[in-house]
Write an enzyme that holds these catalytic residues in place. Structure first.
Site, PDB file in Angstrom:
ATOM      1  CE  LYS A   1      -3.944  -0.104   2.064  1.00 33.49           C
ATOM      2  NZ  LYS A   1      -5.041  -0.173   3.073  1.00 33.49           N
TER       3      LYS A   1
ATOM      4  CD  GLU B   1       9.121  -7.240   6.705  1.00 30.15           C
ATOM      5  OE1 GLU B   1       8.925  -7.640   7.865  1.00 30.15           O
ATOM      6  OE2 GLU B   1       8.561  -6.219   6.232  1.00 30.15           O
TER       7      GLU B   1
ATOM      8  N   GLY C   1      -5.325  -4.988   4.602  1.00 30.08           N
ATOM      9  CA  GLY C   1      -4.560  -6.028   3.925  1.00 30.08           C
ATOM     10  C   GLY C   1      -5.136  -7.419   4.045  1.00 30.08           C
ATOM     11  NE  ARG C   2      -6.897  -7.836  10.188  1.00 25.90           N
ATOM     12  CZ  ARG C   2      -6.457  -6.603  10.391  1.00 25.90           C
ATOM     13  NH1 ARG C   2      -5.410  -6.148   9.719  1.00 25.90           N
ATOM     14  NH2 ARG C   2      -7.058  -5.809  11.257  1.00 25.90           N
TER      15      ARG C   2
ATOM     16  CD  GLU D   1      -2.326  -8.087  10.794  1.00 25.73           C
ATOM     17  OE1 GLU D   1      -2.851  -7.719   9.719  1.00 25.73           O
ATOM     18  OE2 GLU D   1      -1.122  -8.335  10.919  1.00 25.73           O
TER      19      GLU D   1
ATOM     20  CG  HIS E   1      -1.852 -40.240   9.914  1.00 17.05           C
ATOM     21  ND1 HIS E   1      -1.631 -41.541  10.310  1.00 17.05           N
ATOM     22  CD2 HIS E   1      -2.986 -40.258   9.173  1.00 17.05           C
ATOM     23  CE1 HIS E   1      -2.583 -42.323   9.823  1.00 17.05           C
ATOM     24  NE2 HIS E   1      -3.418 -41.572   9.118  1.00 17.05           N
TER      25      HIS E   1
ATOM     26  CE  LYS F   1       5.105  -3.904  10.037  1.00 14.18           C
ATOM     27  NZ  LYS F   1       4.042  -3.300   9.220  1.00 14.18           N
TER      28      LYS F   1
END
Length: 541
Positions: free
Chosen positions: A209, A215, A271-272, A358, A389, A504
């Site tokens: 954005k 990153e 974002g999510r 979040e 399993h 951050k």
């Protein structure tokens, strides 16, 4: 949103008292599920989804109290306010309009004196035109090669939802495009992709954005230098999904970061919640075709419409949210698993993990007061039967946790007619899907303590008819609505994420120390806390 302290509500106090009643032996799930017509009374088949909560630790009284709680907290009113563009993200003074990104019926929607629908439609049209141009070979790389690899550079909500949908619909990916995700700044992520792609036939999509995410920009710059080192012009191989006016919103050779196109994302879509926007739209359209992406949006919109127009007693996302609140705050379960008995849904749990944790991992209400109860739960999961399993020993005999089991009636691929023990693979899968919730609920007295199962372990079962694009859209919108309903009950804001900021900030400080050491080998890391200094010296000396 009702901001009265939750624990002061008479209905909340009644729920806490009722939880003690439900812990009595006569209310063990093995008895509850034997009551007459249990499956019909505690299941719904609506909007392309069958939802069975008959094996949750609830009774008719439980549900009546939970519906009363929903009314007291006015969660449906808040949901409608969200869809209508009101400022429900109060801490950031924004609307939360992920639902608008998939609504093709609304002629207008005003937010801060601006009609957002034309902008949403403009971006969607740009995605459609760009996708067709790439697929037709009208837009190519700098050597004229058509794009066969698409790499999404983004982290968190900039890739998790897209990865879920892409994986779920891989069977429909017939455009000759391989989709990759470069999320982790770890050079191993980049190196693995670099070893796989044909650079001349690769399109990189930078999703940020602000176009400043550390990153993401580290990976974007790494990718640009990688392309330049192979004699390719990055301006012909990059597009941006970013906000209007960001550093990435400047197509052309003269830009600081040249791109072919810039597709806009909006402040009112977090974002999510953004897979319905250009964040998912650009890569998914290139991978699947625009028409399939649009069908995915239509499925999500169908669930949105059903959710906003349906009374609590018939509202699947609301019921799921209320049961989650009950399991968390009244019965004390701190986690929940999502177990899809369909390998295409293997990326569902990681996406919902971010979406939910979040959104709802908060310690204060929207108006800044401490939340008097635990908010949020730990979300995790793996596809069945793999999960059986892996961690079902704990599920059956260890610390219990509720589970969402998800089953599919019609598969994306044929069953190939092979049979083992008289059944096909898909039938074998369903044998386990049917048996596991029953075993968790009923339990069993064994010959020895080691072979005993306590049972009384709650679960819900969700059945989809198929895994077509519309079905995946419905499933996504179901979990989004469920997430925000829970937040509205607690009175928290599910649309901000200030909890990620401290780490951050500290990373920025450490990064500065590293940069100084790169410039000056004699740099001594003075002023850094002792433990951080220890690790800096381990890496840099």
């Amino acid at each position: 949103m009702n901001t009265r302290p939750l624990t002061e509500l008479p209905v909340w106090q009644a729920l806490e008292q009722h939880a003690a009643d439900m812990a009595r032996p006569e209310n063990h799930l093995k008895r509850l599920i034997q009551t007459e017509d249990r499956i019909n009374a505690f299941s719904l088949n609506r909007s392309g989804m069958f939802y069975d909560f008959s094996r949750q630790r609830v009774s008719a009284k439980t549900m009546d109290l939970l519906f009363e709680l929903a009314g007291e907290r006015k969660i449906q009113e808040t949901f409608l306010a969200m869809i209508n563009g009101e400022t429900v993200n109060t801490t950031e003074n924004r609307a939360a309009l992920h639902t608008a990104a998939r609504d093709f019926t609304r002629p207008s929607l005003m937010v801060d004196d601006m009609d957002v629908i034309p902008e949403i439609k403009r971006v969607l049209t740009e995605i459609e035109d760009f996708t067709r141009a790439v697929h037709n070979g009208d837009i190519t790389g700098s050597t004229g090669k058509t794009f066969k690899h698409v790499v999404v550079i983004g982290i968190g909500g900039s890739y998790l939802g897209t990865a879920f949908v892409a994986n779920a619909l891989r069977a429909y990916a017939d455009k000759g495009v391989t989709l990759h995700f470069l999320a982790n700044v770890d050079i191993h992520n980049f190196g693995a992709i670099a070893d796989t792609i044909d650079p001349a036939a690769t399109l990189w999509i930078v999703v940020s954005k602000s176009f400043t995410t550390a990153e993401t920009m580290a990976n974007a710059n790494q990718a640009r230098k990688f392309m330049e080192a192979r004699g390719l012009n990055p301006a012909d191989h990059f597009v941006a999904v970013t906000s209007k006016g960001s550093p990435g919103d400047v197509p052309g050779e003269t830009a600081a970061f040249p791109v072919i196109r810039a597709f806009h994302m909006f402040d009112f879509i977090g974002g999510r919640y953004s897979v319905s926007s250009a964040v998912g739209g650009v890569p998914l359209s290139l991978y699947l075709g625009f028409d399939r992406f649009k069908a995915f949006l239509e499925g999500a919109h169908e669930m949105d419409v059903y959710t906003q127009n349906t009374a609590p007693e018939e509202n699947i996302p609301m019921i799921a949210a209320l049961i989650s609140i009950w399991n968390n705050n009244c019965l004390g379960y701190p986690a929940q698993a999502i177990i899809p008995y369909a390998s295409p849904l293997s990326k569902l749990a990681p996406h919902i993990q971010q979406l939910y944790m979040e959104s709802n991992g908060k310690s204060v209400t929207a108006d800044g007061h401490p939340v008097p109860v635990n908010t949020g739960i730990i979300i995790f999961g793996e596809p069945g039967t793999n999960a059986q399993h892996s961690f079902f020993q704990l599920a059956h005999q260890g610390n219990p946790f509720p589970i969402d089991f998800i089953g599919i009636i019609n598969t994306q691929y044929p069953d190939y007619n092979g049979k083992s023990k008289g059944v096909t693979n898909h039938q074998e899968l369903w044998a386990n899907l049917i048996s596991q919730p029953r075993a968790l609920a009923e339990g069993k007295d064994g010959d020895t303590p080691h072979r005993s199962f306590s049972g009384n372990r709650p679960s819900s079962t969700i059945i989809l008819n198929s895994l077509q694009p519309k079905s995946i859209g419905r499933l996504l919108a179901f979990y989004e609505a469920r997430t925000v309903y829970e937040a509205f009950i607690w009175g928290i804001n599910p649309f901000d994420q200030f909890g990620v900021e401290l780490g951050k900030k500290l990373a920025n400080e450490i990064r500065g120390q590293m940069a100084a050491a790169n410039e000056d080998p004699g740099h001594t890391f003075d002023g850094v806390d002792p433990i951080s200094k220890f690790y800096l010296e381990m890496l840099m000396k």
